[in-house]
Write an enzyme that holds these catalytic residues in place. Sequence first.
Site, PDB file in Angstrom:
ATOM      1  N   LYS A 196       0.850  -1.205   0.000  1.00 24.39           N
ATOM      2  CA  LYS A 196       0.000   0.000   0.000  1.00 24.39           C
ATOM      3  C   LYS A 196       0.881   1.248   0.000  1.00 24.39           C
ATOM      4  O   LYS A 196       1.467   1.614   1.014  1.00 24.39           O
ATOM      5  CB  LYS A 196      -0.947   0.040   1.200  1.00 24.39           C
ATOM      6  N   GLY A 248       6.793   4.760   8.352  1.00 17.14           N
ATOM      7  CA  GLY A 248       5.946   5.936   8.475  1.00 17.14           C
ATOM      8  C   GLY A 248       6.095   6.555   9.842  1.00 17.14           C
ATOM      9  O   GLY A 248       7.138   6.412  10.496  1.00 17.14           O
ATOM     10  N   SER A 249       5.050   7.208  10.281  1.00 16.04           N
ATOM     11  CA  SER A 249       5.149   7.977  11.524  1.00 16.04           C
ATOM     12  C   SER A 249       5.112   7.077  12.755  1.00 16.04           C
ATOM     13  O   SER A 249       4.558   5.970  12.727  1.00 16.04           O
ATOM     14  CB  SER A 249       4.005   8.981  11.589  1.00 16.04           C
ATOM     15  N   THR A 250       5.681   7.578  13.822  1.00 13.36           N
ATOM     16  CA  THR A 250       5.743   6.831  15.076  1.00 13.36           C
ATOM     17  C   THR A 250       4.327   6.559  15.598  1.00 13.36           C
ATOM     18  O   THR A 250       4.043   5.479  16.115  1.00 13.36           O
ATOM     19  CB  THR A 250       6.569   7.636  16.095  1.00 13.36           C
ATOM     20  N   GLU A 251       3.435   7.532  15.410  1.00 16.54           N
ATOM     21  CA  GLU A 251       2.065   7.385  15.920  1.00 16.54           C
ATOM     22  C   GLU A 251       1.346   6.226  15.221  1.00 16.54           C
ATOM     23  O   GLU A 251       0.704   5.390  15.872  1.00 16.54           O
ATOM     24  CB  GLU A 251       1.317   8.711  15.680  1.00 16.54           C
ATOM     25  N   GLY A 253       2.789   3.775  13.667  1.00 18.72           N
ATOM     26  CA  GLY A 253       3.511   2.547  14.068  1.00 18.72           C
ATOM     27  C   GLY A 253       2.953   1.987  15.365  1.00 18.72           C
ATOM     28  O   GLY A 253       2.749   0.779  15.516  1.00 18.72           O
ATOM     29  N   GLU A 270       9.792   0.911  10.644  1.00 18.68           N
ATOM     30  CA  GLU A 270      10.805   1.947  10.403  1.00 18.68           C
ATOM     31  C   GLU A 270      10.103   3.278  10.619  1.00 18.68           C
ATOM     32  O   GLU A 270       9.294   3.691   9.802  1.00 18.68           O
ATOM     33  CB  GLU A 270      11.336   1.862   8.972  1.00 18.68           C
ATOM     34  N   CYS A 304      13.640  10.337   6.889  1.00 21.59           N
ATOM     35  CA  CYS A 304      13.549   9.888   8.289  1.00 21.59           C
ATOM     36  C   CYS A 304      14.900  10.026   8.984  1.00 21.59           C
ATOM     37  O   CYS A 304      14.957  10.186  10.192  1.00 21.59           O
ATOM     38  CB  CYS A 304      13.072   8.452   8.326  1.00 21.59           C
ATOM     39  N   GLU A 400      10.184  15.565  15.520  1.00 17.56           N
ATOM     40  CA  GLU A 400      10.555  15.428  14.113  1.00 17.56           C
ATOM     41  C   GLU A 400       9.755  16.426  13.279  1.00 17.56           C
ATOM     42  O   GLU A 400       8.525  16.408  13.297  1.00 17.56           O
ATOM     43  CB  GLU A 400      10.239  14.007  13.641  1.00 17.56           C
TER      44      GLU A 400
HETATM   45  P1  NAD Z   1       2.143   8.145   8.064  1.00 17.85           P
HETATM   46  O1  NAD Z   1       2.476   7.225   9.159  1.00 17.85           O
HETATM   47  O2  NAD Z   1       1.009   9.069   8.231  1.00 17.85           O
HETATM   48  O3  NAD Z   1       1.787   7.317   6.727  1.00 17.85           O
HETATM   49  C1  NAD Z   1       2.628   6.297   6.226  1.00 17.85           C
HETATM   50  C2  NAD Z   1       1.766   5.250   5.542  1.00 17.85           C
HETATM   51  O4  NAD Z   1       0.891   4.651   6.491  1.00 17.85           O
HETATM   52  C3  NAD Z   1       0.869   5.780   4.433  1.00 17.85           C
HETATM   53  O5  NAD Z   1       0.802   4.809   3.411  1.00 17.85           O
HETATM   54  C4  NAD Z   1      -0.484   5.912   5.127  1.00 17.85           C
HETATM   55  O6  NAD Z   1      -1.593   5.821   4.255  1.00 17.85           O
HETATM   56  C5  NAD Z   1      -0.455   4.724   6.055  1.00 17.85           C
HETATM   57  N1  NAD Z   1      -1.292   4.866   7.249  1.00 17.85           N
HETATM   58  C6  NAD Z   1      -1.716   6.005   7.858  1.00 17.85           C
HETATM   59  N2  NAD Z   1      -2.449   5.702   8.955  1.00 17.85           N
HETATM   60  C7  NAD Z   1      -2.466   4.344   9.047  1.00 17.85           C
HETATM   61  C8  NAD Z   1      -3.018   3.424   9.976  1.00 17.85           C
HETATM   62  N3  NAD Z   1      -3.699   3.839  11.033  1.00 17.85           N
HETATM   63  N4  NAD Z   1      -2.806   2.107   9.795  1.00 17.85           N
HETATM   64  C9  NAD Z   1      -2.080   1.663   8.738  1.00 17.85           C
HETATM   65  N5  NAD Z   1      -1.547   2.479   7.804  1.00 17.85           N
HETATM   66  C10 NAD Z   1      -1.725   3.810   7.961  1.00 17.85           C
HETATM   67  O7  NAD Z   1       3.500   8.855   7.740  1.00 17.85           O
HETATM   68  P2  NAD Z   1       3.754  10.013   6.711  1.00 17.85           P
HETATM   69  O8  NAD Z   1       3.419  11.292   7.336  1.00 17.85           O
HETATM   70  O9  NAD Z   1       3.131   9.689   5.400  1.00 17.85           O
HETATM   71  O10 NAD Z   1       5.349   9.848   6.521  1.00 17.85           O
HETATM   72  C11 NAD Z   1       6.232  10.560   7.290  1.00 17.85           C
HETATM   73  C12 NAD Z   1       6.741   9.723   8.448  1.00 17.85           C
HETATM   74  O11 NAD Z   1       7.384   8.548   7.997  1.00 17.85           O
HETATM   75  C13 NAD Z   1       7.767  10.460   9.246  1.00 17.85           C
HETATM   76  O12 NAD Z   1       7.502  10.361  10.613  1.00 17.85           O
HETATM   77  C14 NAD Z   1       9.064   9.762   8.929  1.00 17.85           C
HETATM   78  O13 NAD Z   1      10.057   9.801   9.878  1.00 17.85           O
HETATM   79  C15 NAD Z   1       8.620   8.379   8.667  1.00 17.85           C
HETATM   80  N6  NAD Z   1       9.586   7.697   7.816  1.00 17.85           N
HETATM   81  C16 NAD Z   1      10.410   6.760   8.381  1.00 17.85           C
HETATM   82  C17 NAD Z   1      11.363   6.111   7.604  1.00 17.85           C
HETATM   83  C18 NAD Z   1      12.288   5.065   8.179  1.00 17.85           C
HETATM   84  O14 NAD Z   1      12.849   4.291   7.427  1.00 17.85           O
HETATM   85  N7  NAD Z   1      12.479   4.992   9.479  1.00 17.85           N
HETATM   86  C19 NAD Z   1      11.447   6.412   6.255  1.00 17.85           C
HETATM   87  C20 NAD Z   1      10.608   7.376   5.727  1.00 17.85           C
HETATM   88  C21 NAD Z   1       9.658   7.996   6.525  1.00 17.85           C
END
Ligand code: NAD
Length: 508
Positions: A196, A248-251, A253, A270, A304, A400
Amino acid sequence: MSATTHTDRLSLSCLDDLPRGLFIAGKWSAADDHRQLVSLRPSTAETLTTVAHAGVTDVARSVAAAGAAGRPGSRWHRMSPAARSRMLHRIGDLILENADRLALLDCLDNGKPLRVARAGDVPAAAAVFHYMAGWPGRLNGENASIYTGSPERHLALTVPEPVGVVAAIIPWNFPLYMAAAKVAPALAAGCTVVLKPAEQTPLSALALAQLAQEAGLPPGVLNVLTGDAATGAALAAHPGVDKVTFTGSTEVGRSIVRGAAVDFRRVTLELGGKSPNIVFGDADLRQAIDGAAHAIFYNQGETCVAGSRLYVQRQVFDEVVAGIRERAAAIRIGDGLDRDTEMGPLISAEHRTRVLSYLDSARADGARVTGGQVPDSPGFFCTPAVVTDADPQAPVVREEVFGPVLVAQPFDTVQEAVALANDSPYGLAAGVFTRDLGLAHQVGRRLRAGTVWINSWHVLDPALPFGGMRGSGWGREMGKAGVDAFLETKTLINDLGNRSWGPTPASK
Ligand code: NAD
């Protein structure tokens, strides 16, 4: 930064052959309820295109397809490691053959400079497939010795098995590369995948599905669902999913972990970072200034691993910060299609508002902020910013920002630098600039971060494990650890019997 030009029209032709549906069981289809998702072009704030918006029933269809494709006896399950390896190589080759188109898709969809996508994201995605292609034939178990039993009586083996159906959920900052980083190791391990992509950047994942199809990947082994947070949540929570790999975001995750606790499905995370970069007084200051600017401003700071906290030994603090401010002011911002552009727009208007709010609050608290301006343009641009004299507890220092915002602070001693660097809920990456390699390694060992760069930044490789400590996530991607994350170890024990060595049995 004007609206649609001739160059734009030529570039937009990369969308011509791109399917905009869901890729499930090797076929393209609309979402069951025919909903659509709009993808914007961050450089102009215009609608780029629309794609299918997967709902709950589409999630169920794709998870079922992935389950069927990996079932014992399926074509994928019976495929030899050599054939699986060839398949991964083929996808890597196709990525390189289609590099211009893939780079354009990410440039238009994410806003990043075309030359960055072409020289960075696309070859890196191909390299992940090529590297992971080396693993299928090397995933061996062990002939294990039984510790408490008779060595002659028991034959025990360990066998690595694919974990099963993988839900891969990725963000928008490196759309193609993130897709490759999830899909290639999962396929190397023999898993099947539902990918996704982020709602902001769905296009290159669709192109990757096209290439996987062209490579001959059996139907259902890779499925791609375009959709939003609700789609991701439904996918992560589906009982047919054996493992969730999420960037994606810590929240989010955290919410995935809560959901996974229901049936203990496997999870790799991650997450975010607030990575510290330490510059010692003896460093090559030109290299340190270039390195620190690259660490934070690469990819608009939307990485990130961005080196967003800079700690500089006091005697060189003013010189290093002035050098970075000069660099920041010289960065050419613009539409990613323009070959001179070094920094594109941020991903969305909302994200830019969030980034600017950190700067507003820092200024209000008395910090000195340079940059962070909004150019007169319809795109979501923001100039790179450098913050000094901030309160160490301010949000801009602790949280962040995920944008081109550097916070710099002086230090006096090695101990102080390490303590400042480790004072964070995150632990993804860190950096040390010094000519003293002994010091660099010793400090590097003290830093709580998954990756520590010495006199460098943003050097990643498919052979090197990548991931975070503490709030930055669980597990590692890349390297052997990255493949192991998609495997379960099974132990098979055969009791050969308690034979007494009497006369050889007579034939019947
Ligand atoms: P996000 O967590 O909002 O979204 C990431 C993905 O998760 C998207 O595909 C989104 O549709 C999906 N998503 C959103 N809510 C969800 C849920 N409740 N359940 C399952 N999937 C859900 O993050 P973002 O704002 O799109 O990306 C930025 C974040 O990603 C930053 O915090 C950044 O640090 C992190 N990031 C981490 C790495 C790493 O390798 N550690 C790499 C890139 C980005």
